[in-house]
Structure formats: structure tokens, C-alpha cells
Design an enzyme around this catalytic site. Structure first.
Site, PDB file in Angstrom:
ATOM      1  N   GLN A 128      31.211 -62.818 -61.498  1.00 54.74           N
ATOM      2  CA  GLN A 128      31.717 -61.448 -61.818  1.00 54.74           C
ATOM      3  C   GLN A 128      32.563 -61.266 -61.380  1.00 54.74           C
ATOM      4  O   GLN A 128      33.428 -60.316 -60.988  1.00 54.74           O
ATOM      5  CB  GLN A 128      30.665 -60.010 -61.359  1.00 54.74           C
ATOM      6  N   SER A 129      33.943 -62.363 -60.865  1.00 56.25           N
ATOM      7  CA  SER A 129      35.005 -62.401 -60.344  1.00 56.25           C
ATOM      8  C   SER A 129      36.283 -61.342 -61.107  1.00 56.25           C
ATOM      9  O   SER A 129      36.399 -61.112 -62.127  1.00 56.25           O
ATOM     10  CB  SER A 129      36.156 -63.711 -60.452  1.00 56.25           C
ATOM     11  N   ASN A 130      36.492 -60.899 -60.123  1.00 57.15           N
ATOM     12  CA  ASN A 130      38.027 -59.414 -60.393  1.00 57.15           C
ATOM     13  C   ASN A 130      38.584 -60.697 -60.426  1.00 57.15           C
ATOM     14  O   ASN A 130      39.561 -59.971 -61.746  1.00 57.15           O
ATOM     15  CB  ASN A 130      38.168 -58.128 -58.958  1.00 57.15           C
ATOM     16  N   VAL A 178      39.703 -63.887 -61.612  1.00 55.74           N
ATOM     17  CA  VAL A 178      39.000 -64.442 -63.518  1.00 55.74           C
ATOM     18  C   VAL A 178      39.251 -63.226 -63.973  1.00 55.74           C
ATOM     19  O   VAL A 178      40.416 -63.770 -65.000  1.00 55.74           O
ATOM     20  CB  VAL A 178      38.484 -65.115 -62.929  1.00 55.74           C
TER      21      VAL A 178
END
Length: 454
Positions: free
Chosen positions: A75-77, A79
Site C-alpha cells: 500500500q505504498s504512497n 508508488v
């Protein structure tokens, strides 16, 4: 600090607001707390990565990249923001999502940022926890190069010297806001993971001589069980651990001897002459040219600049009459101060933009080009490395002459050579300090070497 020397795209919503947290301040009984609203940077729901990506994507565009590769947790912001700007610029985006949590919840695996990644057109590679993400990105880049593409790798969190420039700029922006509102800040506290934000803030605040210390609170802390002395029960607590990554290389930067100093000075003179023959003037020649022709600014821009400074003076006068923010002010007065402060920020932005458009002329002079060439000369001639298996150090950039060494340098850069990545920013910092310091004493040189080797 003049960041216009670095390639940059402008898509963030800047400046972000600086707001008082009055309820939290009251709850804690002081001190007075403010928040820099970098959740409002725009693009795809904002966040700190947007500032970094302005410089990272600027560099990618300068290198004519057609494919962006990056990585992060599921759930990388970071990315999400990288995929968003890649989509906006029409670039292919390959992302590696590491399954770090072990959660099998479908909403975690497919919703939220992952859904946005897909909507923005990312090609997602899901990998298990513990994967060497840098190596995996490099493998993807190698495959694309074999097929004629030109990939650009952005590290996790956008944290490298290029990405950190976003927060060098943020620090300068923050200091300007503090000055506009007559606010004195004693401490700056920030979350820190891959450390790009914190390092940029430290450089920017130090470069502006603000005197504001920075405290980073680690968000990557491991969990341990420790006994609670009051209850006698074991509880999970967060602990920070310092991990030093071992490198197989020992990097050695030799101090220049007298002969090398003379050769470097000669290279500077040769480059100055070469530039002038091509019509590239020195700073002194450029200044003389414009003084003889009535000045650097066009008549229209000069009038615009006068109007802007007049408008700024009027706003500053209005702000002075209202006084500094205080608890005794009414909501109407407080809103008036915020409104004037916002207008002042916009006028200052227009002034900086107009002046910078002309000042950039002086960043492409014969002097600057010659200085950059000398920095490269030092890096190529004084940089050595050694491994535990080697009996003596070897040049990092071998070659028969300066041109050969330069070819080696650019080949390593283009091929994303591991040793090159390790030494590039450190060696540039050492050379810049040594060559352009006001008093480059031997002890100073040794100290900067020790600091960078730590």
C-alpha cells in the site's frame, strides 16, 4: 541556495500551508505547535513524495527515460504518486510491491493504493517479504535495456540525493513562511523512514543558516517483547535499531598533489577558452554586456518587477499594522492576517520566478561549465577503490587520458554500476569542498573525508 541548477518539473501545489495546532497545543499545555501541511502537495492525494518526484522526474526527463521503475510496500504512497506522475507524463511505469505484512485481506491486497496504481496504468510485480528490492529493480531495468528501452530507477521512498532536493526546497519554503509571519521555531520534528525527507530538511535548514534542529522519528522500528515493570507482563514495544549495511568496497579519495592541482587549473583555463570560442561568456563578460545595453531585464519585465515589489511593500505594510498573530485577535483579524500572508507568498513566488528566469543565464556561463569540468577532472583522477582480495587500490575510472576516463565515467553512470552509485555523491561533495572552499586546509580535507566515510 540556488536549486535551479538541477532539472525539475513543477506539478506540486506549493507552497503548502503552515497552520497552528491550537487544540493539541492546549491539550499538551504547550509548547506552541505548528504543522506544515505537506498532505496538500497535490498530484494523487498529496504527501511528501510529490516534492521529491519533481526533481526525480526532472532528472528522468533530462535522461530521456521512457520507463520508470520503483518499489515499495503493497500500500505504498510513494508508488501511488510515482505511478500518477508517470501516467501524466505518458511514461511506462513498472512497480514492485513487497508483501511485507503477511495480510491476506483482499481489501489490503487489491484496494486503496493498489487500485489507484492499476487505474493509473502501472504494471505491478508482487514479490514476497525479504526480496532484495534494489536487485529486483535492476533486473527489470536490464530486461528493458535489452529491448531498447531507456529505464530510470527511483529508489523506495524516492530517497536519494536527487529526491532529497525536494525537501531542501521545502526547508527554504518553510523559513520564508516563518519570516513572513515573524514566527520563531525552536525544533522541527518529522517522521523518517528511508530518510530522504529528513536529510533534505537538514541540508536546507543548514544551508539557510536557520539554526533550527531537526528530529526524525523512525517509522521503521522493529517490535520486541519487553517486561512491563509495573504489571510484570510482557508487552510489545517499538524499538529503533541502527543497521549499517556492509559494502564490499573501500573507497579511497587521494589528496591532490601540486602537479595535479596545476593540471586541474590548466584544464579550467582550457575549458574557459573553449567556451568563449563557442560564444559562451563568463559571468563578468555577461554582466558587462548587459550593463552596456541598458540592463538585463526587458522593459516590460522591469515594469512588472517594480509593480510586484510595490505590491509586496503594500502587503507588508498592511501586515505590520495588524501586528503578529496573538490569542487576543478576533477571528476576522486572524482571517485577515492569513489572507494577507497568502497574497504575500504568491507575490514573492512571482518575484522569484521572474528574477530566476534571468538569473539562470548566469548558471550557464563559461565559469560554471569550467568549474564543473574541473570537479569531474578531480573525481576521475583521484578516486580509487579496494576490496579485501586486492593488494593495492585501483582507479575507479581507468583510462589513458581525461577523455578515456570520462568515457568510463559515463558508461558506469548509464549502466547503473554499483560502485559508481556508491561513490558518486560522496566524491562530488569532497571535490567541491576541496576546490571551492575559502580555506581548504589539510585538516579540513581530512575531516570531510572522515565525515563522508562514516
Amino acid at each position: 541556495m540556488h536549486l535551479s541548477r538541477f532539472p525539475r518539473l513543477h506539478f506540486s501545489h506549493l507552497p503548502t500551508p503552515l497552520e497552528p495546532l491550537e487544540n493539541l497545543t492546549k491539550l499538551l499545555g504547550g509548547p506552541k505547535i505548528f504543522i506544515k501541511r505537506d498532505d496538500c502537495t497535490g498530484l494523487a492525494t498529496g504527501g511528501n513524495k510529490t516534492r521529491k518526484l519533481e526533481f526525480l522526474m526532472g532528472e528522468a526527463q533530462q535522461k530521456k527515460a521512457d520507463t520508470i521503475i520503483t518499489q515499495g510496500a503493497t500500500q505504498s504512497n510513494h508508488v501511488r504518486q510515482t505511478v500518477a506522475i508517470s501516467s501524466k507524463l505518458g511514461l511506462r511505469c513498472e512497480v514492485l510491491l513487497e508483501h511485507r505484512t503477511g495480510s491476506e485481506d483482499p481489501d489490503y491486497l487489491e484496494n486503496g493504493n493498489v487500485l489507484l496504481d492499476r487505474l493509473f496504468g502501472a504494471n505491478i510485480h508482487s514479490v514476497p517479504a525479504g526480496t532484495d528490492m534494489d536487485a529486483a529493480m535492476q533486473d527489470i531495468a536490464d530486461d528493458f535495456r535489452k529491448n531498447g528501452a531507456n529505464p530510470y530507477i527511483i529508489p523506495g521512498g524516492g530517497s536519494n540525493p536527487t529526491g532529497a532536493l525536494g525537501y531542501v526546497n521545502c526547508a527554504m519554503e518553510l523559513v520564508g513562511q516563518l519570516n513572513d509571519r515573524s514566527l520563531k521555531i525552536d525544533h522541527l520534528v518529522t517522521a523518517t523512514g528511508s530518510a530522504g525527507t529528513q536529510s533534505g530538511l537538514v541540508v536546507g535548514l543548514e544551508g539557510t543558516r536557520s539554526g533550527i534542529p531537526v528530529l526524525g522519528i523512525c517509522v521503521n522500528a522493529d517490535k520486541e517483547k519487553r517486561k512491563n515493570e509495573e504489571t510484570g507482563k510482557e508487552e510489545e514495544v517499538e524499538v529503533s535499531k541502527k543497521v549499517k549495511k556492509e559494502s564490499p568496497y573501500e573507497v579511497i579519495f587521494k589528496e591532490p598533489n601540486r602537479r595535479q592541482l596545476e593540471e586541474a587549473d590548466m584544464e579550467y583555463s582550457i575549458e574557459i577558452s573553449r567556451c568563449i570560442k563557442k560564444g559562451i561568456l563568463t559571468k563578468a563578460m555577461l554582466a558587462k554586456k548587459y550593463s552596456d545595453t541598458g540592463g538585463l531585464l526587458t522593459e516590460k519585465d522591469a515594469e512588472r518587477l517594480v509593480d510586484l515589489y510595490g505590491e509586496l511593500a503594500e502587503l507588508e505594510s498592511q501586515m505590520a499594522k495588524l501586528g503578529a498573530p496573538s490569542k487576543s485577535q478576533t477571528d476576522k483579524e486572524d482571517n485577515r492576517i492569513k489572507n494577507i500572508g497568502g497574497k504575500m507568498a504568491l507575490v514573492r513566488r512571482d518575484i522569484v520566478a521572474l528574477e530566476s528566469s534571468y538569473q539562470s543565464l548566469f548558471n550557464h556561463t563559461a565559469d560554471i561549465k569550467s568549474q564543473n569540468r574541473v570537479i569531474l577532472w578531480y573525481i576521475l583522477h583521484l578516486s580509487y577503490f579496494k576490496t579485501s582480495e586486492m593488494k593495492k587500490p585501483e582507479l575507479i575510472f581507468p583510462g589513458n587520458d581525461f577523455d578515456d576516463k570520462t568515457d568510463t565515467y559515463y558508461a558506469k553512470d548509464e549502466n547503473d554500476d554499483e560502485l559508481f552509485r556508491l561513490v558518486q555523491s560522496k566524491l562530488a561533495a569532497v571535490v567541491s569542498y576541496w576546490y571551492f572552499s575559502d580555506s581548504p586546509e589539510k585538516d579540513d580535507f581530512d575531516k570531510i573525508i572522515d565525515d563522508l566515510s562514516a
